[in-house]
Enzyme design. Structure first.
Site, PDB file in Angstrom:
ATOM      1  N   ALA A 178       0.681  -1.140  -0.191  1.00 58.07           N
ATOM      2  CA  ALA A 178      -0.075   0.055   0.153  1.00 58.07           C
ATOM      3  C   ALA A 178       0.987   1.205  -0.050  1.00 58.07           C
ATOM      4  N   GLU A 179       0.279   2.311  -0.343  1.00 69.50           N
ATOM      5  CA  GLU A 179       0.875   3.598   0.078  1.00 69.50           C
ATOM      6  C   GLU A 179       0.268   3.907   1.291  1.00 69.50           C
ATOM      7  N   SER A 180       1.112   4.333   2.384  1.00 72.78           N
ATOM      8  CA  SER A 180       0.875   4.219   3.768  1.00 72.78           C
ATOM      9  C   SER A 180       0.894   5.624   4.307  1.00 72.78           C
TER      10      SER A 180
ATOM     11  N   THR B 108      -2.831   2.592  -5.907  1.00 75.44           N
ATOM     12  CA  THR B 108      -2.368   1.426  -5.423  1.00 75.44           C
ATOM     13  C   THR B 108      -3.309   0.766  -4.495  1.00 75.44           C
TER      14      THR B 108
ATOM     15  N   THR C  90      -6.011  -0.428   8.425  1.00 73.33           N
ATOM     16  CA  THR C  90      -5.825   0.403   9.499  1.00 73.33           C
ATOM     17  C   THR C  90      -7.078   0.806  10.069  1.00 73.33           C
ATOM     18  N   ASP C  91      -6.802   1.387  11.250  1.00 73.41           N
ATOM     19  CA  ASP C  91      -8.035   1.984  12.356  1.00 73.41           C
ATOM     20  C   ASP C  91      -8.252   3.207  11.777  1.00 73.41           C
ATOM     21  N   GLU C  92      -7.594   3.958  10.825  1.00 73.31           N
ATOM     22  CA  GLU C  92      -7.991   5.164  10.319  1.00 73.31           C
ATOM     23  C   GLU C  92      -9.154   5.101   9.517  1.00 73.31           C
TER      24      GLU C  92
ATOM     25  N   TYR D  27      -5.780   8.956   2.266  1.00 68.63           N
ATOM     26  CA  TYR D  27      -5.089   7.784   2.784  1.00 68.63           C
ATOM     27  C   TYR D  27      -6.031   6.646   3.183  1.00 68.63           C
TER      28      TYR D  27
ATOM     29  N   LYS E 178      -7.845   3.114   1.939  1.00 67.02           N
ATOM     30  CA  LYS E 178      -7.902   2.052   2.486  1.00 67.02           C
ATOM     31  C   LYS E 178      -9.361   1.551   2.814  1.00 67.02           C
TER      32      LYS E 178
ATOM     33  N   ASN F 100      -1.360   2.640  15.396  1.00 64.24           N
ATOM     34  CA  ASN F 100      -0.229   2.734  14.958  1.00 64.24           C
ATOM     35  C   ASN F 100       1.112   2.134  15.302  1.00 64.24           C
TER      36      ASN F 100
ATOM     37  N   PRO G 159      -3.370  19.271   7.529  1.00 66.26           N
ATOM     38  CA  PRO G 159      -5.060  19.397   7.324  1.00 66.26           C
ATOM     39  C   PRO G 159      -5.627  18.195   7.645  1.00 66.26           C
TER      40      PRO G 159
ATOM     41  N   HIS H 113      -6.538  16.928  10.344  1.00 64.58           N
ATOM     42  CA  HIS H 113      -5.624  15.969  11.570  1.00 64.58           C
ATOM     43  C   HIS H 113      -6.740  15.370  12.297  1.00 64.58           C
TER      44      HIS H 113
HETATM   45  P1  NAD Z   1       5.261   1.119   4.122  1.00 63.69           P
HETATM   46  O1  NAD Z   1       4.869   2.399   3.532  1.00 63.69           O
HETATM   47  O2  NAD Z   1       6.478   0.855   4.888  1.00 63.69           O
HETATM   48  O3  NAD Z   1       5.423  -0.213   3.093  1.00 63.69           O
HETATM   49  C1  NAD Z   1       4.581  -0.383   1.920  1.00 63.69           C
HETATM   50  C2  NAD Z   1       5.425  -1.544   1.079  1.00 63.69           C
HETATM   51  O4  NAD Z   1       4.286  -1.849   0.023  1.00 63.69           O
HETATM   52  C3  NAD Z   1       6.681  -0.987   0.455  1.00 63.69           C
HETATM   53  O5  NAD Z   1       7.559  -1.907   0.384  1.00 63.69           O
HETATM   54  C4  NAD Z   1       6.285  -0.655  -1.040  1.00 63.69           C
HETATM   55  O6  NAD Z   1       7.371  -1.105  -2.038  1.00 63.69           O
HETATM   56  C5  NAD Z   1       5.381  -1.705  -1.249  1.00 63.69           C
HETATM   57  N1  NAD Z   1       4.323  -1.155  -2.236  1.00 63.69           N
HETATM   58  C6  NAD Z   1       3.609  -0.220  -2.682  1.00 63.69           C
HETATM   59  N2  NAD Z   1       2.827  -0.225  -3.733  1.00 63.69           N
HETATM   60  C7  NAD Z   1       3.191  -1.533  -4.173  1.00 63.69           C
HETATM   61  C8  NAD Z   1       2.368  -1.880  -5.103  1.00 63.69           C
HETATM   62  N3  NAD Z   1       1.593  -1.573  -6.034  1.00 63.69           N
HETATM   63  N4  NAD Z   1       2.633  -3.555  -5.512  1.00 63.69           N
HETATM   64  C9  NAD Z   1       3.526  -4.004  -4.689  1.00 63.69           C
HETATM   65  N5  NAD Z   1       4.158  -3.606  -3.414  1.00 63.69           N
HETATM   66  C10 NAD Z   1       3.879  -2.131  -3.294  1.00 63.69           C
HETATM   67  O7  NAD Z   1       3.669   0.520   4.741  1.00 63.69           O
HETATM   68  P2  NAD Z   1       3.611  -0.097   6.266  1.00 63.69           P
HETATM   69  O8  NAD Z   1       3.738   0.986   7.490  1.00 63.69           O
HETATM   70  O9  NAD Z   1       4.563  -1.145   6.496  1.00 63.69           O
HETATM   71  O10 NAD Z   1       2.374  -0.585   6.078  1.00 63.69           O
HETATM   72  C11 NAD Z   1       1.806  -1.957   5.746  1.00 63.69           C
HETATM   73  C12 NAD Z   1       0.457  -1.972   5.591  1.00 63.69           C
HETATM   74  O11 NAD Z   1      -0.328  -1.976   6.818  1.00 63.69           O
HETATM   75  C13 NAD Z   1      -0.369  -0.945   4.714  1.00 63.69           C
HETATM   76  O12 NAD Z   1      -1.483  -1.498   3.978  1.00 63.69           O
HETATM   77  C14 NAD Z   1      -0.996  -0.109   5.798  1.00 63.69           C
HETATM   78  O13 NAD Z   1      -1.937   0.646   5.403  1.00 63.69           O
HETATM   79  C15 NAD Z   1      -1.149  -1.010   6.986  1.00 63.69           C
HETATM   80  N6  NAD Z   1      -0.997  -0.295   8.544  1.00 63.69           N
HETATM   81  C16 NAD Z   1      -0.137   0.401   8.750  1.00 63.69           C
HETATM   82  C17 NAD Z   1       0.065   0.769   9.771  1.00 63.69           C
HETATM   83  C18 NAD Z   1       1.110   1.523  10.507  1.00 63.69           C
HETATM   84  O14 NAD Z   1       1.138   2.044  11.530  1.00 63.69           O
HETATM   85  N7  NAD Z   1       2.442   1.703   9.702  1.00 63.69           N
HETATM   86  C19 NAD Z   1      -0.993   0.505  10.897  1.00 63.69           C
HETATM   87  C20 NAD Z   1      -1.909  -0.068  10.451  1.00 63.69           C
HETATM   88  C21 NAD Z   1      -1.922  -0.723   9.013  1.00 63.69           C
HETATM   89  O1  DAU Z   2      -3.422   4.366  12.644  1.00 63.39           O
HETATM   90  C1  DAU Z   2      -2.551   3.651  11.744  1.00 63.39           C
HETATM   91  C2  DAU Z   2      -2.035   4.463  10.807  1.00 63.39           C
HETATM   92  O2  DAU Z   2      -0.936   5.015  11.661  1.00 63.39           O
HETATM   93  C3  DAU Z   2      -1.632   3.739   9.839  1.00 63.39           C
HETATM   94  O3  DAU Z   2      -2.745   3.463   9.066  1.00 63.39           O
HETATM   95  C4  DAU Z   2      -0.659   4.829   8.820  1.00 63.39           C
HETATM   96  O4  DAU Z   2      -0.066   3.964   7.636  1.00 63.39           O
HETATM   97  C5  DAU Z   2       0.428   5.158   9.720  1.00 63.39           C
HETATM   98  O5  DAU Z   2       1.408   6.137   8.669  1.00 63.39           O
HETATM   99  C6  DAU Z   2      -0.043   5.796  11.127  1.00 63.39           C
HETATM  100  O6  DAU Z   2      -0.767   7.020  10.754  1.00 63.39           O
HETATM  101  P1  DAU Z   2      -0.485   8.300  11.414  1.00 63.39           P
HETATM  102  O7  DAU Z   2      -0.787   9.506  10.465  1.00 63.39           O
HETATM  103  O8  DAU Z   2      -1.060   8.159  12.557  1.00 63.39           O
HETATM  104  O9  DAU Z   2       1.046   8.406  11.770  1.00 63.39           O
HETATM  105  P2  DAU Z   2       2.263   9.332  11.570  1.00 63.39           P
HETATM  106  O10 DAU Z   2       3.399   8.905  12.012  1.00 63.39           O
HETATM  107  O11 DAU Z   2       2.277  10.142  10.244  1.00 63.39           O
HETATM  108  O12 DAU Z   2       1.740  10.441  12.521  1.00 63.39           O
HETATM  109  C7  DAU Z   2       1.610  10.088  13.943  1.00 63.39           C
HETATM  110  C8  DAU Z   2       0.957  11.229  14.495  1.00 63.39           C
HETATM  111  O13 DAU Z   2       2.051  12.328  14.926  1.00 63.39           O
HETATM  112  C9  DAU Z   2      -0.215  12.138  13.915  1.00 63.39           C
HETATM  113  O14 DAU Z   2      -1.076  12.610  14.935  1.00 63.39           O
HETATM  114  C10 DAU Z   2       0.524  13.149  13.149  1.00 63.39           C
HETATM  115  C11 DAU Z   2       1.818  13.452  14.106  1.00 63.39           C
HETATM  116  N1  DAU Z   2       3.016  14.010  13.391  1.00 63.39           N
HETATM  117  C12 DAU Z   2       3.421  13.125  12.656  1.00 63.39           C
HETATM  118  C13 DAU Z   2       4.839  13.606  11.702  1.00 63.39           C
HETATM  119  C14 DAU Z   2       5.265  12.795  10.486  1.00 63.39           C
HETATM  120  C15 DAU Z   2       3.615  15.035  13.922  1.00 63.39           C
HETATM  121  O15 DAU Z   2       3.262  15.741  14.762  1.00 63.39           O
HETATM  122  N2  DAU Z   2       4.783  15.611  13.497  1.00 63.39           N
HETATM  123  C16 DAU Z   2       5.472  14.854  12.110  1.00 63.39           C
HETATM  124  O16 DAU Z   2       6.298  15.296  11.674  1.00 63.39           O
END
Ligand code: NAD
Ligand code: DAU
Length: 350
Positions: free
Chosen positions: A81-83, A98, A132-134, A158, A162, A187, A288, A290
Protein backbone atom coordinates in the site's frame (compact mmCIF):
# COMPACT_ATOMS: atom_id res chain seq x y z
CA UNK A 1 4.04 -21.53 1.23
CA UNK A 2 2.50 -18.10 1.61
CA UNK A 3 2.53 -15.03 -0.64
CA UNK A 4 3.30 -11.76 1.14
CA UNK A 5 2.83 -8.46 -0.69
CA UNK A 6 4.66 -5.30 0.40
CA UNK A 7 7.13 -7.45 2.33
CA UNK A 8 10.00 -4.98 1.81
CA UNK A 9 8.17 -2.23 3.71
CA UNK A 10 8.11 -1.57 7.44
CA UNK A 11 5.52 -4.04 8.76
CA UNK A 12 5.89 -6.47 5.86
CA UNK A 13 9.64 -6.93 6.38
CA UNK A 14 9.16 -7.46 10.13
CA UNK A 15 6.41 -9.98 9.34
CA UNK A 16 8.58 -11.94 6.87
CA UNK A 17 11.57 -11.99 9.24
CA UNK A 18 9.45 -13.12 12.21
CA UNK A 19 7.60 -15.67 10.08
CA UNK A 20 10.77 -17.33 8.79
CA UNK A 21 12.36 -17.22 12.24
CA UNK A 22 9.31 -19.04 13.62
CA UNK A 23 7.20 -21.32 11.40
CA UNK A 24 9.79 -21.63 8.68
CA UNK A 25 7.18 -22.01 5.91
CA UNK A 26 8.52 -20.52 2.63
CA UNK A 27 7.49 -17.01 1.56
CA UNK A 28 7.16 -15.45 -1.87
CA UNK A 29 7.50 -11.71 -1.33
CA UNK A 30 5.97 -9.48 -4.04
CA UNK A 31 6.98 -5.84 -3.66
CA UNK A 32 7.18 -2.96 -6.12
CA UNK A 33 10.03 -1.33 -4.19
CA UNK A 34 8.56 2.15 -4.07
CA UNK A 35 10.46 4.74 -2.00
CA UNK A 36 9.14 2.89 1.09
CA UNK A 37 10.40 -0.56 0.07
CA UNK A 38 13.90 -1.52 1.16
CA UNK A 39 15.69 -4.76 0.38
CA UNK A 40 18.22 -3.81 3.05
CA UNK A 41 15.54 -4.67 5.61
CA UNK A 42 15.65 -8.26 4.32
CA UNK A 43 19.45 -8.52 4.00
CA UNK A 44 19.64 -11.29 6.59
CA UNK A 45 17.56 -13.51 4.25
CA UNK A 46 19.93 -13.14 1.27
CA UNK A 47 21.03 -16.80 1.49
CA UNK A 48 17.73 -18.20 2.76
CA UNK A 49 16.12 -20.37 0.06
CA UNK A 50 12.77 -20.12 1.87
CA UNK A 51 12.51 -16.44 0.83
CA UNK A 52 11.78 -15.71 -2.83
CA UNK A 53 11.72 -12.00 -3.63
CA UNK A 54 9.85 -10.78 -6.72
CA UNK A 55 9.94 -7.12 -7.70
CA UNK A 56 6.52 -6.28 -9.10
CA UNK A 57 3.19 -4.54 -8.71
CA UNK A 58 0.13 -6.08 -7.04
CA UNK A 59 -1.83 -4.29 -9.77
CA UNK A 60 -0.16 -6.43 -12.45
CA UNK A 61 -2.84 -9.11 -12.73
CA UNK A 62 -0.81 -11.25 -15.15
CA UNK A 63 2.20 -11.31 -12.85
CA UNK A 64 0.01 -12.15 -9.84
CA UNK A 65 -1.74 -14.95 -11.78
CA UNK A 66 1.63 -16.40 -12.86
CA UNK A 67 2.95 -16.32 -9.27
CA UNK A 68 -0.19 -18.04 -7.98
CA UNK A 69 0.03 -20.77 -10.65
CA UNK A 70 3.73 -21.33 -10.00
CA UNK A 71 3.78 -21.28 -6.20
CA UNK A 72 0.22 -22.31 -5.21
CA UNK A 73 0.26 -20.39 -1.90
CA UNK A 74 -2.09 -21.48 0.85
CA UNK A 75 -2.52 -17.83 1.87
CA UNK A 76 -1.88 -14.26 0.77
CA UNK A 77 -1.01 -11.59 3.32
CA UNK A 78 -1.52 -8.19 1.69
CA UNK A 79 0.60 -5.37 3.15
CA UNK A 80 1.30 -3.55 -0.14
CA UNK A 81 0.00 0.00 0.00
CA UNK A 82 0.85 3.66 -0.03
CA UNK A 83 0.83 4.29 3.72
CA UNK A 84 1.72 7.87 4.66
CA UNK A 85 -1.15 10.28 5.42
CA UNK A 86 0.90 13.44 4.72
CA UNK A 87 1.93 12.15 1.28
CA UNK A 88 -1.72 11.37 0.54
CA UNK A 89 -2.52 15.03 1.22
CA UNK A 90 0.17 16.26 -1.21
CA UNK A 91 -0.50 13.59 -3.86
CA UNK A 92 -3.62 11.44 -3.47
CA UNK A 93 -3.54 9.84 -6.95
CA UNK A 94 -0.90 7.21 -6.04
CA UNK A 95 -3.08 6.14 -3.10
CA UNK A 96 -6.09 5.53 -5.34
CA UNK A 97 -3.88 3.73 -7.87
CA UNK A 98 -2.31 1.31 -5.38
CA UNK A 99 -4.72 1.03 -2.48
CA UNK A 100 -7.88 0.86 -4.59
CA UNK A 101 -7.15 -0.11 -8.22
CA UNK A 102 -4.11 -2.34 -7.68
CA UNK A 103 -5.69 -4.01 -4.64
CA UNK A 104 -8.75 -4.73 -6.79
CA UNK A 105 -6.49 -6.33 -9.43
CA UNK A 106 -4.80 -8.47 -6.77
CA UNK A 107 -8.16 -9.57 -5.37
CA UNK A 108 -9.61 -10.36 -8.77
CA UNK A 109 -6.57 -12.35 -9.94
CA UNK A 110 -6.74 -14.23 -6.64
CA UNK A 111 -10.45 -14.97 -7.08
CA UNK A 112 -9.92 -16.29 -10.62
CA UNK A 113 -7.14 -18.64 -9.48
CA UNK A 114 -8.82 -19.67 -6.21
CA UNK A 115 -12.16 -20.53 -7.80
CA UNK A 116 -10.51 -23.22 -9.97
CA UNK A 117 -8.77 -24.96 -7.06
CA UNK A 118 -9.87 -28.36 -5.77
CA UNK A 119 -12.46 -27.96 -3.01
CA UNK A 120 -10.19 -28.81 -0.07
CA UNK A 121 -7.58 -26.23 -1.18
CA UNK A 122 -10.30 -23.65 -1.80
CA UNK A 123 -11.65 -24.14 1.72
CA UNK A 124 -8.21 -23.92 3.34
CA UNK A 125 -7.09 -20.81 1.40
CA UNK A 126 -6.97 -17.40 3.15
CA UNK A 127 -6.64 -13.82 1.86
CA UNK A 128 -5.54 -11.66 4.78
CA UNK A 129 -5.92 -7.94 4.09
CA UNK A 130 -3.90 -5.71 6.42
CA UNK A 131 -5.75 -2.47 7.06
CA UNK A 132 -5.85 0.43 9.45
CA UNK A 133 -7.90 1.91 12.29
CA UNK A 134 -7.95 5.21 10.36
CA UNK A 135 -10.93 3.92 8.34
CA UNK A 136 -13.11 4.63 11.40
CA UNK A 137 -12.29 8.36 11.50
CA UNK A 138 -11.70 10.41 14.62
CA UNK A 139 -12.92 9.79 18.21
CA UNK A 140 -14.18 12.31 20.77
CA UNK A 141 -11.92 12.50 23.87
CA UNK A 142 -14.15 10.32 26.06
CA UNK A 143 -15.61 8.00 23.40
CA UNK A 144 -15.12 4.21 23.57
CA UNK A 145 -12.44 2.74 21.28
CA UNK A 146 -13.16 1.56 17.73
CA UNK A 147 -14.71 -1.91 17.57
CA UNK A 148 -15.34 -4.04 14.49
CA UNK A 149 -18.88 -2.66 14.07
CA UNK A 150 -17.91 1.03 14.29
CA UNK A 151 -19.14 2.71 11.07
CA UNK A 152 -16.47 3.70 8.56
CA UNK A 153 -15.78 7.47 8.41
CA UNK A 154 -12.37 7.96 6.75
CA UNK A 155 -11.05 11.54 6.71
CA UNK A 156 -7.86 11.56 4.60
CA UNK A 157 -7.20 10.41 1.04
CA UNK A 158 -5.07 7.63 2.61
CA UNK A 159 -7.78 6.36 4.96
CA UNK A 160 -10.48 6.72 2.27
CA UNK A 161 -8.39 4.59 -0.11
CA UNK A 162 -7.85 1.95 2.61
CA UNK A 163 -11.58 1.99 3.41
CA UNK A 164 -12.31 1.39 -0.29
CA UNK A 165 -9.96 -1.61 -0.30
CA UNK A 166 -11.62 -3.01 2.84
CA UNK A 167 -15.00 -2.73 1.12
CA UNK A 168 -13.70 -4.58 -1.95
CA UNK A 169 -12.36 -7.36 0.27
CA UNK A 170 -15.75 -7.56 2.01
CA UNK A 171 -17.53 -7.71 -1.35
CA UNK A 172 -15.28 -10.52 -2.61
CA UNK A 173 -16.21 -12.56 0.47
CA UNK A 174 -19.91 -11.80 0.21
CA UNK A 175 -20.24 -12.22 -3.56
CA UNK A 176 -17.71 -14.91 -4.46
CA UNK A 177 -17.10 -16.63 -1.13
CA UNK A 178 -13.33 -15.86 -1.17
CA UNK A 179 -12.07 -16.76 2.35
CA UNK A 180 -10.95 -13.29 3.39
CA UNK A 181 -9.77 -11.90 6.72
CA UNK A 182 -9.37 -8.18 7.38
CA UNK A 183 -7.40 -6.61 10.21
CA UNK A 184 -7.61 -2.95 11.28
CA UNK A 185 -4.60 -1.99 13.35
CA UNK A 186 -3.50 1.12 15.23
CA UNK A 187 -0.18 3.00 14.89
CA UNK A 188 2.85 0.70 14.63
CA UNK A 189 6.40 1.59 15.61
CA UNK A 190 9.63 -0.39 15.73
CA UNK A 191 12.67 -1.34 13.64
CA UNK A 192 12.75 -0.69 9.86
CA UNK A 193 10.09 2.04 9.76
CA UNK A 194 10.73 4.65 7.08
CA UNK A 195 11.73 7.97 8.72
CA UNK A 196 8.74 9.91 7.39
CA UNK A 197 6.52 8.56 10.21
CA UNK A 198 6.49 10.25 13.62
CA UNK A 199 8.83 8.09 15.73
CA UNK A 200 11.68 7.37 13.27
CA UNK A 201 11.52 10.94 11.91
CA UNK A 202 11.98 12.27 15.44
CA UNK A 203 14.87 9.85 16.10
CA UNK A 204 16.67 10.90 12.90
CA UNK A 205 16.13 14.63 13.54
CA UNK A 206 17.13 14.38 17.21
CA UNK A 207 20.39 12.59 16.41
CA UNK A 208 21.21 15.32 13.86
CA UNK A 209 20.25 18.13 16.27
CA UNK A 210 17.40 19.26 14.02
CA UNK A 211 13.96 20.48 15.23
CA UNK A 212 11.39 17.87 16.27
CA UNK A 213 8.29 19.09 14.36
CA UNK A 214 5.10 18.50 16.37
CA UNK A 215 1.93 19.27 14.40
CA UNK A 216 -0.64 21.68 15.88
CA UNK A 217 -0.91 21.58 19.68
CA UNK A 218 0.62 18.09 19.95
CA UNK A 219 -2.47 16.75 21.73
CA UNK A 220 -3.68 14.39 19.02
CA UNK A 221 -3.91 10.89 20.45
CA UNK A 222 -2.76 7.64 18.83
CA UNK A 223 -2.83 4.05 20.18
CA UNK A 224 0.72 2.71 19.74
CA UNK A 225 1.61 -0.94 19.07
CA UNK A 226 5.07 -2.47 18.72
CA UNK A 227 5.42 -3.94 15.22
CA UNK A 228 6.37 -7.42 16.52
CA UNK A 229 3.07 -7.53 18.40
CA UNK A 230 1.19 -6.61 15.22
CA UNK A 231 2.96 -9.44 13.38
CA UNK A 232 2.01 -11.89 16.15
CA UNK A 233 -1.61 -10.75 15.87
CA UNK A 234 -1.56 -11.31 12.10
CA UNK A 235 -0.21 -14.84 12.57
CA UNK A 236 -3.01 -15.52 15.06
CA UNK A 237 -5.66 -14.20 12.64
CA UNK A 238 -4.22 -16.23 9.77
CA UNK A 239 -4.20 -19.39 11.88
CA UNK A 240 -7.51 -19.05 13.67
CA UNK A 241 -9.52 -16.12 12.27
CA UNK A 242 -12.95 -16.89 10.85
CA UNK A 243 -13.28 -16.21 7.10
CA UNK A 244 -15.26 -13.06 6.38
CA UNK A 245 -14.48 -11.55 9.78
CA UNK A 246 -12.57 -8.41 10.62
CA UNK A 247 -10.32 -8.07 13.69
CA UNK A 248 -9.22 -4.83 15.34
CA UNK A 249 -5.65 -4.80 16.69
CA UNK A 250 -4.29 -2.23 19.12
CA UNK A 251 -1.77 -1.74 21.88
CA UNK A 252 -4.05 -0.30 24.55
CA UNK A 253 -1.42 2.45 24.71
CA UNK A 254 -3.11 5.77 23.98
CA UNK A 255 -0.76 8.74 24.09
CA UNK A 256 -0.67 12.32 22.87
CA UNK A 257 1.97 13.03 20.23
CA UNK A 258 3.68 15.41 22.62
CA UNK A 259 3.99 12.69 25.27
CA UNK A 260 5.38 10.27 22.66
CA UNK A 261 8.03 12.77 21.59
CA UNK A 262 8.90 13.69 25.20
CA UNK A 263 9.31 10.02 26.16
CA UNK A 264 11.46 9.50 23.09
CA UNK A 265 13.76 12.37 24.06
CA UNK A 266 14.15 10.81 27.52
CA UNK A 267 15.09 7.42 26.03
CA UNK A 268 17.54 9.10 23.64
CA UNK A 269 19.13 11.00 26.53
CA UNK A 270 19.79 7.64 28.27
CA UNK A 271 20.94 5.75 25.20
CA UNK A 272 22.93 8.51 23.43
CA UNK A 273 23.71 11.24 25.99
CA UNK A 274 25.34 14.53 25.05
CA UNK A 275 22.51 16.65 23.65
CA UNK A 276 19.43 18.37 25.09
CA UNK A 277 16.94 16.55 22.84
CA UNK A 278 13.86 17.93 24.62
CA UNK A 279 14.92 21.47 23.67
CA UNK A 280 14.52 20.51 19.98
CA UNK A 281 10.72 20.10 20.25
CA UNK A 282 9.11 22.64 17.89
CA UNK A 283 5.41 23.22 17.20
CA UNK A 284 4.65 23.52 13.48
CA UNK A 285 1.53 24.01 11.33
CA UNK A 286 -1.09 21.31 11.79
CA UNK A 287 -1.84 18.53 9.27
CA UNK A 288 -4.97 19.48 7.26
CA UNK A 289 -7.96 17.44 8.50
CA UNK A 290 -5.82 15.99 11.29
CA UNK A 291 -7.76 13.23 13.13
CA UNK A 292 -7.82 14.06 16.83
CA UNK A 293 -7.92 10.64 18.44
CA UNK A 294 -7.71 6.93 17.58
CA UNK A 295 -8.22 4.11 20.09
CA UNK A 296 -8.82 0.41 19.57
CA UNK A 297 -11.10 -1.96 21.43
CA UNK A 298 -9.24 -5.26 20.93
CA UNK A 299 -11.76 -7.40 22.86
CA UNK A 300 -12.60 -9.57 19.84
CA UNK A 301 -9.09 -10.71 18.92
CA UNK A 302 -8.20 -11.17 22.58
CA UNK A 303 -11.32 -13.26 23.27
CA UNK A 304 -11.41 -15.32 20.06
CA UNK A 305 -7.72 -15.80 19.38
CA UNK A 306 -6.06 -15.16 22.73
CA UNK A 307 -3.76 -12.42 21.35
CA UNK A 308 -2.41 -9.69 23.61
CA UNK A 309 0.62 -7.43 23.07
CA UNK A 310 3.89 -8.52 24.70
CA UNK A 311 5.55 -5.08 24.72
CA UNK A 312 4.54 -1.98 26.64
CA UNK A 313 5.13 1.37 24.95
CA UNK A 314 8.13 1.96 27.24
CA UNK A 315 9.79 -1.40 26.48
CA UNK A 316 9.02 -1.21 22.74
CA UNK A 317 10.38 2.32 22.48
CA UNK A 318 13.72 1.35 24.04
CA UNK A 319 14.03 -1.59 21.63
CA UNK A 320 13.20 0.74 18.73
CA UNK A 321 15.72 3.43 19.68
CA UNK A 322 18.45 0.80 20.17
CA UNK A 323 17.71 -0.65 16.73
CA UNK A 324 18.06 2.75 15.03
CA UNK A 325 21.26 3.52 16.96
CA UNK A 326 22.74 0.16 15.92
CA UNK A 327 21.67 0.41 12.27
CA UNK A 328 23.26 3.59 10.96
CA UNK A 329 23.89 1.92 7.58
CA UNK A 330 20.19 1.18 7.11
CA UNK A 331 19.38 4.79 7.99
CA UNK A 332 22.03 6.14 5.64
CA UNK A 333 20.58 4.00 2.82
CA UNK A 334 17.15 5.61 3.13
CA UNK A 335 18.48 9.18 3.32
CA UNK A 336 18.17 9.59 -0.46
CA UNK A 337 17.60 12.70 -2.56
CA UNK A 338 13.94 11.67 -2.83
CA UNK A 339 13.74 11.57 0.97
CA UNK A 340 15.28 15.03 1.30
CA UNK A 341 12.86 16.35 -1.34
CA UNK A 342 9.94 15.00 0.71
CA UNK A 343 11.27 16.56 3.93
CA UNK A 344 11.78 19.91 2.19
CA UNK A 345 8.25 19.82 0.77
CA UNK A 346 6.52 18.76 3.99
CA UNK A 347 8.45 20.88 6.48
CA UNK A 348 9.30 23.92 4.29
CA UNK A 349 7.27 26.31 6.44
CA UNK A 350 8.36 24.76 9.77
P1 NAD B 1 5.25 0.95 4.12
O1 NAD B 1 4.91 2.18 3.35
O2 NAD B 1 6.42 0.94 5.03
O3 NAD B 1 5.46 -0.27 3.08
C1 NAD B 1 4.63 -0.49 1.98
C2 NAD B 1 5.32 -1.51 1.06
O4 NAD B 1 4.44 -1.79 -0.03
C3 NAD B 1 6.63 -1.01 0.46
O5 NAD B 1 7.62 -2.02 0.53
C4 NAD B 1 6.28 -0.70 -0.99
O6 NAD B 1 7.38 -0.87 -1.89
C5 NAD B 1 5.19 -1.73 -1.24
N1 NAD B 1 4.26 -1.35 -2.31
C6 NAD B 1 3.65 -0.15 -2.49
N2 NAD B 1 2.86 -0.19 -3.58
C7 NAD B 1 2.96 -1.44 -4.10
C8 NAD B 1 2.39 -2.11 -5.22
N3 NAD B 1 1.52 -1.47 -6.03
N4 NAD B 1 2.71 -3.39 -5.47
C9 NAD B 1 3.59 -4.04 -4.65
N5 NAD B 1 4.19 -3.46 -3.59
C10 NAD B 1 3.87 -2.18 -3.32
O7 NAD B 1 3.91 0.55 4.87
P2 NAD B 1 3.72 -0.11 6.33
O8 NAD B 1 3.73 0.95 7.35
O9 NAD B 1 4.61 -1.28 6.44
O10 NAD B 1 2.20 -0.60 6.19
C11 NAD B 1 1.92 -1.88 5.62
C12 NAD B 1 0.41 -2.07 5.56
O11 NAD B 1 -0.12 -1.98 6.89
C13 NAD B 1 -0.33 -0.99 4.76
O12 NAD B 1 -1.37 -1.60 4.06
C14 NAD B 1 -0.87 -0.04 5.80
O13 NAD B 1 -2.05 0.58 5.36
C15 NAD B 1 -1.14 -0.99 6.95
N6 NAD B 1 -1.07 -0.41 8.31
C16 NAD B 1 0.02 0.32 8.69
C17 NAD B 1 0.10 0.80 10.00
C18 NAD B 1 1.30 1.61 10.48
O14 NAD B 1 1.25 2.15 11.59
N7 NAD B 1 2.37 1.72 9.74
C19 NAD B 1 -0.93 0.55 10.91
C20 NAD B 1 -2.05 -0.20 10.47
C21 NAD B 1 -2.09 -0.68 9.16
O1 DAU C 1 -3.41 4.43 12.78
C1 DAU C 1 -2.74 3.61 11.85
C2 DAU C 1 -1.98 4.49 10.88
O2 DAU C 1 -0.88 5.02 11.60
C3 DAU C 1 -1.51 3.74 9.64
O3 DAU C 1 -2.61 3.32 8.90
C4 DAU C 1 -0.63 4.64 8.77
O4 DAU C 1 -0.10 3.89 7.68
C5 DAU C 1 0.51 5.16 9.61
O5 DAU C 1 1.29 6.06 8.85
C6 DAU C 1 -0.03 5.86 10.87
O6 DAU C 1 -0.73 7.08 10.52
P1 DAU C 1 -0.52 8.44 11.35
O7 DAU C 1 -0.85 9.57 10.47
O8 DAU C 1 -1.18 8.36 12.68
O9 DAU C 1 1.10 8.31 11.59
P2 DAU C 1 2.27 9.39 11.54
O10 DAU C 1 3.49 8.71 12.08
O11 DAU C 1 2.38 10.06 10.22
O12 DAU C 1 1.79 10.47 12.61
C7 DAU C 1 1.50 10.10 13.94
C8 DAU C 1 0.98 11.34 14.65
O13 DAU C 1 2.07 12.28 14.78
C9 DAU C 1 -0.11 12.06 13.89
O14 DAU C 1 -1.04 12.61 14.81
C10 DAU C 1 0.62 13.19 13.16
C11 DAU C 1 1.77 13.52 14.11
N1 DAU C 1 3.01 13.97 13.46
C12 DAU C 1 3.53 13.25 12.45
C13 DAU C 1 4.70 13.64 11.81
C14 DAU C 1 5.27 12.85 10.67
C15 DAU C 1 3.66 15.12 13.93
O15 DAU C 1 3.18 15.77 14.88
N2 DAU C 1 4.81 15.52 13.31
C16 DAU C 1 5.34 14.84 12.26
O16 DAU C 1 6.39 15.29 11.71
Amino acid sequence: MILVTGGAGFIGSNFVLDWLAGAGEPVVNLDKLTYAGNLGSLASLARDARHVFVRGDIGDAELVAALLREHRPRAIVNFAAESHVDRSIHGPAAFIETNVVATFNLLDATRAWWSALPEAERAAFRFLHVSTDEVYGSLAPDAAGFCETTPYAPNSPYSASKAASDHLVRAYRHTYGLPTLTTNCSNNYGPRQFPEKLIPLMIVNALAGRPLPVYGDGRNVRDWLYVGDHCAALRAVLAGGRPGETYNIGGNAEMTNLDVVRELTTVLADERPGRDYAALVTFVADRPGHDRRYAIDATKIRGELGWTPAETFASGLIRTVRWYLANGEWLASVATKEYQKWIDLQYAAA
